[in-house]
Design a protein around this motif. Structure first.
Motif, PDB file in Angstrom:
ATOM      1  N   LYS A  52      13.444  18.889 -19.226  1.00 17.34           N
ATOM      2  CA  LYS A  52      12.891  18.120 -20.115  1.00 17.34           C
ATOM      3  C   LYS A  52      12.613  16.875 -19.334  1.00 17.34           C
ATOM      4  CE  LYS A  52      12.503  16.508 -24.904  1.00 17.34           C
ATOM      5  NZ  LYS A  52      13.307  16.406 -26.122  1.00 17.34           N
ATOM      6  N   GLU A  53      13.427  15.839 -18.793  1.00 20.10           N
ATOM      7  CA  GLU A  53      13.036  14.115 -18.752  1.00 20.10           C
ATOM      8  C   GLU A  53      12.716  14.601 -16.980  1.00 20.10           C
ATOM      9  OE1 GLU A  53      14.399  11.285 -20.729  1.00 20.10           O
ATOM     10  OE2 GLU A  53      14.861  13.815 -21.828  1.00 20.10           O
ATOM     11  N   PHE A  54      12.444  14.828 -16.805  1.00 18.84           N
ATOM     12  CA  PHE A  54      11.355  15.124 -15.677  1.00 18.84           C
ATOM     13  C   PHE A  54      10.570  15.775 -15.749  1.00 18.84           C
ATOM     14  CE2 PHE A  54       9.019  18.131 -11.955  1.00 18.84           C
ATOM     15  CZ  PHE A  54       9.119  17.097 -11.684  1.00 18.84           C
ATOM     16  N   PHE A  55       9.706  16.627 -17.088  1.00 21.18           N
ATOM     17  CA  PHE A  55       7.796  17.306 -17.175  1.00 21.18           C
ATOM     18  C   PHE A  55       7.262  15.747 -18.403  1.00 21.18           C
ATOM     19  CE2 PHE A  55      10.021  21.380 -15.510  1.00 21.18           C
ATOM     20  CZ  PHE A  55       8.845  21.781 -14.551  1.00 21.18           C
ATOM     21  N   LEU A  56       8.350  15.570 -18.826  1.00 21.21           N
ATOM     22  CA  LEU A  56       8.290  14.208 -19.609  1.00 21.21           C
ATOM     23  C   LEU A  56       8.012  12.995 -18.517  1.00 21.21           C
ATOM     24  CD1 LEU A  56       9.709  14.961 -23.163  1.00 21.21           C
ATOM     25  CD2 LEU A  56       7.686  15.767 -22.372  1.00 21.21           C
ATOM     26  N   MET A  57       8.130  13.257 -17.499  1.00 17.28           N
ATOM     27  CA  MET A  57       7.793  12.176 -16.742  1.00 17.28           C
ATOM     28  C   MET A  57       8.415  10.525 -17.232  1.00 17.28           C
ATOM     29  SD  MET A  57       4.057  12.195 -15.393  1.00 17.28           S
ATOM     30  CE  MET A  57       3.495  12.230 -17.586  1.00 17.28           C
ATOM     31  N   ARG A  58       9.634  10.896 -18.009  1.00 16.44           N
ATOM     32  CA  ARG A  58      11.113  10.024 -18.120  1.00 16.44           C
ATOM     33  C   ARG A  58      11.786   9.741 -16.467  1.00 16.44           C
ATOM     34  NH1 ARG A  58      12.477  12.566 -23.825  1.00 16.44           N
ATOM     35  NH2 ARG A  58      10.413  12.247 -24.815  1.00 16.44           N
ATOM     36  N   THR A  59      12.414  10.521 -16.062  1.00 20.07           N
ATOM     37  CA  THR A  59      13.431  11.008 -15.324  1.00 20.07           C
ATOM     38  C   THR A  59      13.105  11.022 -13.508  1.00 20.07           C
ATOM     39  OG1 THR A  59      15.022  10.471 -16.993  1.00 20.07           O
ATOM     40  CG2 THR A  59      15.833  10.627 -14.257  1.00 20.07           C
ATOM     41  N   PRO A  60      12.611  10.274 -12.380  1.00 22.65           N
ATOM     42  CA  PRO A  60      12.609  11.652 -11.512  1.00 22.65           C
ATOM     43  C   PRO A  60      13.206  12.303 -11.221  1.00 22.65           C
ATOM     44  CG  PRO A  60      12.631   8.813 -10.959  1.00 22.65           C
ATOM     45  CD  PRO A  60      13.425   9.148 -11.931  1.00 22.65           C
ATOM     46  N   PHE A  61      12.275  13.133 -10.427  1.00 19.71           N
ATOM     47  CA  PHE A  61      12.903  14.487  -9.810  1.00 19.71           C
ATOM     48  C   PHE A  61      14.242  14.339  -9.499  1.00 19.71           C
ATOM     49  CE2 PHE A  61      12.944  18.533  -7.250  1.00 19.71           C
ATOM     50  CZ  PHE A  61      13.130  19.688  -8.530  1.00 19.71           C
ATOM     51  N   ALA A  62      14.259  13.931  -7.932  1.00 23.53           N
ATOM     52  CA  ALA A  62      16.022  14.166  -7.601  1.00 23.53           C
ATOM     53  C   ALA A  62      17.210  13.529  -8.929  1.00 23.53           C
ATOM     54  CB  ALA A  62      15.226  13.011  -6.447  1.00 23.53           C
ATOM     55  N   GLN A  63      16.807  12.642  -9.836  1.00 21.44           N
ATOM     56  CA  GLN A  63      17.587  11.363 -10.320  1.00 21.44           C
ATOM     57  C   GLN A  63      17.536  13.189 -11.701  1.00 21.44           C
ATOM     58  OE1 GLN A  63      15.892   8.120 -11.184  1.00 21.44           O
ATOM     59  NE2 GLN A  63      17.258   7.137  -9.422  1.00 21.44           N
ATOM     60  N   THR A  64      16.792  13.437 -12.384  1.00 20.31           N
ATOM     61  CA  THR A  64      16.944  14.634 -12.960  1.00 20.31           C
ATOM     62  C   THR A  64      18.215  14.968 -12.324  1.00 20.31           C
ATOM     63  OG1 THR A  64      15.357  14.496 -14.135  1.00 20.31           O
ATOM     64  CG2 THR A  64      16.408  16.299 -14.061  1.00 20.31           C
ATOM     65  N   PHE A  65      18.060  16.015 -11.026  1.00 18.73           N
ATOM     66  CA  PHE A  65      19.505  16.876 -11.288  1.00 18.73           C
ATOM     67  C   PHE A  65      20.378  16.098 -10.524  1.00 18.73           C
ATOM     68  CE2 PHE A  65      15.563  19.052 -10.862  1.00 18.73           C
ATOM     69  CZ  PHE A  65      16.058  20.281 -11.058  1.00 18.73           C
ATOM     70  N   GLU A  66      20.747  14.591 -10.126  1.00 20.31           N
ATOM     71  CA  GLU A  66      22.031  13.911  -9.942  1.00 20.31           C
ATOM     72  C   GLU A  66      22.221  14.034 -11.032  1.00 20.31           C
ATOM     73  OE1 GLU A  66      23.085   9.549  -8.474  1.00 20.31           O
ATOM     74  OE2 GLU A  66      21.427   9.932  -9.156  1.00 20.31           O
ATOM     75  N   LYS A  67      22.040  13.866 -12.672  1.00 17.83           N
ATOM     76  CA  LYS A  67      22.867  14.170 -13.726  1.00 17.83           C
ATOM     77  C   LYS A  67      22.914  15.664 -13.638  1.00 17.83           C
ATOM     78  CE  LYS A  67      20.155  10.446 -16.075  1.00 17.83           C
ATOM     79  NZ  LYS A  67      18.475  10.138 -17.101  1.00 17.83           N
ATOM     80  N   LEU A  68      22.296  16.560 -13.597  1.00 17.39           N
ATOM     81  CA  LEU A  68      23.171  18.113 -13.514  1.00 17.39           C
ATOM     82  C   LEU A  68      24.039  17.911 -12.621  1.00 17.39           C
ATOM     83  CD1 LEU A  68      19.391  19.533 -13.953  1.00 17.39           C
ATOM     84  CD2 LEU A  68      21.391  19.195 -15.584  1.00 17.39           C
ATOM     85  N   TYR A  69      24.332  17.729 -11.545  1.00  9.41           N
ATOM     86  CA  TYR A  69      25.272  17.202 -10.620  1.00  9.41           C
ATOM     87  C   TYR A  69      26.119  16.750 -10.968  1.00  9.41           C
ATOM     88  CZ  TYR A  69      27.587  15.972  -6.261  1.00  9.41           C
ATOM     89  OH  TYR A  69      28.599  15.942  -5.568  1.00  9.41           O
ATOM     90  N   GLN A  70      26.092  15.740 -11.697  1.00  6.61           N
ATOM     91  CA  GLN A  70      27.600  15.163 -12.718  1.00  6.61           C
ATOM     92  C   GLN A  70      28.373  16.058 -13.581  1.00  6.61           C
ATOM     93  OE1 GLN A  70      25.725  11.489 -13.851  1.00  6.61           O
ATOM     94  NE2 GLN A  70      25.781  10.283 -11.479  1.00  6.61           N
TER      95      GLN A  70
END
Length: 536
Positions: A52-70
């Motif tokens: 959601k955060e990526f598609f709403l352009m709130r969080t960069p693509f790679a950082q979106t998946f960094e959060k999921l990684y965590q």
């Protein structure tokens, strides 16, 4: 009478309710994908999945998946969703090694869409799949050997020296400049002369033809929310990309680029013009089916000498058409000017914020160039070990592409388990997340080039550091890009110092609207002449 008039609206409302209910049920079933397979996963949100955060352009693509990684900490892998699409996210370096090397036959394709008819420039090496990719990779590999890059070194060096000369007045006046743009002008000129064989003079004229094209390709769209909507639709239905004008590049840019490349090729062929550049190697490949060797070739991700069979390397059933040639020039242009310019500018910001690192690097540059009488040579660049360390640390903190994409091509059993991955499943390798994992890089937010000293870098798991990818699909232009960046930095640091100024963005933020790693608000630094005399 009024009561009766409500019935048509009631029917509409009932139909809408049924459709919404059906959609809810469909999404609910789709989001059971990983649970049904017994694979750990991050709980998705309705419609957006985990992005959601990526598609709403709130969080960069790679950082979106960094959060999921965590969120998947404690697992070697896990399932996530991009809208409705299930994605397997890898976390463990040894498992990543299996996917990228040992079991490459299951994951040799990326997730890009190739559309030869509507988007001819999409058929570049980064996108191509299967046998077509393999054959083209083998044919193109000889164009990126050390010998071929050394052949283009003087062309790159001229651009670096021109950039340095152009900045004299700015340094004298201690100006605060936006370095992402300055670096992009330099790398555009490098790519212009090495790929097109033409002087575009972006350093002197930032509005030159090729520089304007570059801005169109990677710039922020006029209507970012409309791009978000198109991005979501195309993510679920890739075949709609041409209809929604969501292809990359746009049709107008694609047509213009194809026309320019064809004109250059025709001019060279008709007038027998030959230059020591990438375009000439592609023309040779088109007309002769092969590129002359210099006793080296990149094969399966590693440099090998005279150990391959020419019958395997040069396969005649893949013809270098005009469109295929233009597509390779296109990806060389986009990858070469944008990723290198961001790397240079990120590096300069870190040097400005860490003056001790900057001075140490300048001392090394001075020392090596004293040995060559002040001449910047290909060999001199490669003698600068601390420059290598600074570059490695810059690429750790700011990998140009923060995610590696793979697609499972046939059913695969995850090593050490009975869990299977279906053919067609997307697999993501989160480079940025790995690079910021304190397990592999203590104090990951700290800029510390000594992580990559010989005695230290051997402690880093090999597949926890992947700025260029790895294995057979490692970035083919890696060495060209590194030489281009190093030349630019040496040309600047031998004469100038860089300091933070009132416009410097601290902390530095990544642009959420850019697919590649790019600074939000640019990189503003003051340039001055070096405070200590340069004795060379």
């Amino acid at each position: 009478m009024d009561f009766l008039n409500l019935f048509p609206y009631s029917n509409v409302l009932a139909a809408c309710g049924a459709i919404l209910g059906l959609c809810f049920w469909y999404y609910s079933q789709a989001y059971k994908y990983w649970k049904n397979r017994g694979i750990p996963y991050v709980e998705p949100e309705m419609f957006f999945g985990n992005t959601k955060e990526f598609f709403l352009m709130r969080t960069p693509f790679a950082q979106t998946f960094e959060k999921l990684y965590q969120k998947l900490q404690g697992h070697n892998y896990g399932g996530v969703f991009s809208l409705l699409k299930p994605i397997l996210l890898l976390r463990d370096p040894e498992l990543i090694k299996n996917f990228m090397i040992k079991d490459f036959s299951h994951f040799h394709d990326r997730t890009g869409v190739v559309d030869k008819v509507n988007n001819p420039l999409s058929q570049h090496l980064f996108n191509l799949q299967g046998n077509t990719w393999r054959k083209l990779r083998i044919k193109l590999s000889p164009t990126f050997t050390s010998g071929k890059i050394k052949m283009m070194f003087l062309l790159m060096k001229e651009c670096a020296e021109e950039m340095s000369e152009h900045l004299k007045d700015s340094a004298k006046n201690g100006e605060c400049l936006e370095w992402k743009d300055v670096a992009a002008n330099y790398t555009t000129d490098v790519i212009g002369t090495c790929a097109f064989g033409m002087q575009f003079n972006a350093i002197q004229d930032p509005n030159s033809e090729l520089r304007v094209l570059g801005r169109k390709l990677v710039g922020t769209p006029t209507w970012p929310k409309l791009r978000t909507l198109r991005r979501m639709v195309v993510s679920m239905f890739p075949v709609l990309a041409p209809l929604l004008d969501a292809q990359f590049p746009s049709k107008a840019v694609s047509d213009s680029f194809l026309k320019t490349v064809k004109e250059i090729v025709d001019l060279r062929e008709k007038n027998n013009i030959k230059r020591k550049d990438f375009m000439q190697l592609l023309i040779q490949l088109k007309n002769e089916g092969r590129v002359e060797e210099d006793n080296e070739i990149m094969l399966n991700g590693e440099e090998q000498r005279n150990g391959h069979q020419k019958t395997e390397v040069y396969e005649d059933d893949l013809k270098m058409t005009d469109d295929l040639l233009a597509a390779q020039v296109f990806v060389f242009f986009v990858g070469g000017f944008e990723t290198s310019s961001t790397t240079i500018s990120f590096c300069l910001q870190e040097l400005a914020m860490n003056p001790d690192v900057q001075h140490r690097l300048q001392e090394e540059i001075d020392s090596v160039l004293r040995e060559t009488g002040g001449e910047v040579t290909y060999e001199a660049i490669h003698k600068m070990k601390y420059l290598d360390q600074v570059m490695s640390e810059t690429l750790r903190k700011y990998p140009p592409l923060g995610i590696l994409f793979r697609k499972c091509t046939k059913t695969y059993t995850i090593p050490g388990t009975e869990k299977t991955i279906d053919a067609g499943t997307d697999v993501f390798i989160p480079i940025l997340a790995l690079h910021y994992d304190p397990k592999y890089f203590p104090q990951p937010n700290r800029f510390d080039p000594d992580r990559f000293r010989e005695e230290n870098k051997n402690q880093i798991p090999h597949y926890a550091y992947l700025p260029f990818g790895e294995g057979p699909r490692i970035c083919i232009g890696m060495r060209f890009g590194m030489v281009q960046v190093k030349l630019g930095l040496v040309a600047l640091l031998r004469h100038y110092e860089f300091k933070v100024c009132e416009k410097t963005n601290i902390p530095l933020r990544i642009d959420p609207k850019s697919f590649l790693t790019a600074p939000l608000g640019g990189i503003w630094l003051q340039i001055t002449n070096r405070s200590t005399p340069v004795d060379q």
